[in-house]
Design an enzyme around this catalytic site. Sequence first.
Site: not given
Length: 434
Positions: A243, A342, A361, A411
């Site tokens: 997070n 992950k 993610d 990414f």
Amino acid sequence: VSFCNRLSCSQLQIAFVTFAGIIYCQADDQVMQIHSVLSECPTLWRSIPCIQPELRLDIVLSCGQSFRWQEKSPGHWTGVLAGRVWTLTQTQDHIWYRTYCKDADNVPQVPMGHRKRKGPSARPVGVKMKKKNIEKSGLKSDEGDDHETERMFPEEKKEPMQCARQMKDTTPELLEGESGTADQEESMILSDYFQLHVRLSDLYPHWMHVDKHFEQVAKDFPGIRILRQDPTECLFSFICSSNNHISRIAGMVERLCQTYGERLCQLDSCTYHTFPTLQALAGNDVEKRLRELGFGYRAKFISQTAKMILEKHGPAWLDSLRETPYEEAKRALCMLPGVGAKVADCVCLMSLDKTGVIPVDTHVWQITKHNYLSHLGAGQKSLTDKVYREIGDFYRSLWGPFAGWAHSVLFSADLKKFQAYKSKQQQQGHKPKR
């Protein structure tokens, strides 16, 4: 090799000198190092051959794989690798590097002129390299091609050699014959870290052939490769990533190193430390201290994970997972506190040599839905285990055994910080998610 590895500060015969990033004041035996720039004294740097389509430093070092590199001067990245502080920069066909001596090596211990400098240690520090990686790369350290540096920096072509000649009379043994072993070792460390034995010139054409979307993205993002990081550093860095965003993760990792790592040196006002050992992170007061430093719930995960690894597996366990099949290694990592699918996949891809792993993610999920599988997870607001596996299987079947490397290209291209790299056509066709 840093200038410190060539010239002992205690052997300077003048009261105050500034040269190659070192300032020494004889009056109080103080030494201060500064961040080095290639153009200031290029003959004191070393290089390994590597063209930009094989490696883009500016993207690879800041795309969220490692969190310890900072661009201290334009195009010059400073960070800690293998127990040393490095500055890296790039020209069209070389990666240039220099390292800095530790603080303890800077302080004169005896009066001037009474002691010869001890040569640099040939023992590798804090890094385990794949032997086959080194052999396959075929890369050797350049000893500083004067003609090449003169072409790159014509205004500097006389001054570096003049500086060296001025010091040669008083310290001849320091400028000749000592750096060969260290040069070779450091070039091997970099070649292993960037996995230069893997040729993107072979991989990119295959990915572009089988994937038209990748072909469009790759034109603006060449040279994206996966780093081969220390497993301990990689694991705990990605525990901090939960997070979180890249800049905040980097701040946490830096505080972790400052608090529990070994001090290496100070450059300008920046102090550099090694990444903490498992033993340091397993201390009784670690969780409390990390909470005070703003780690939140991650503080408990870091402390508990370090203790569990030492108690159940031993300090060499993480490195041993490089020889373990992917699924087994992932299951073992997921047993650790704070490690989910992950984080485990990031560790497997970026430190354990599992090249086909796809860390997923919500952003990767959105990339996949937007460009490949529009039906994926339809009606679902969160990423499920089923969708996670489906995404990984899809990319592995599309891209092949180095699917994790191809994934890193997409990414990186999705990061806001790199949008200026995109062509106008790309910018109009896709909106970045972060």
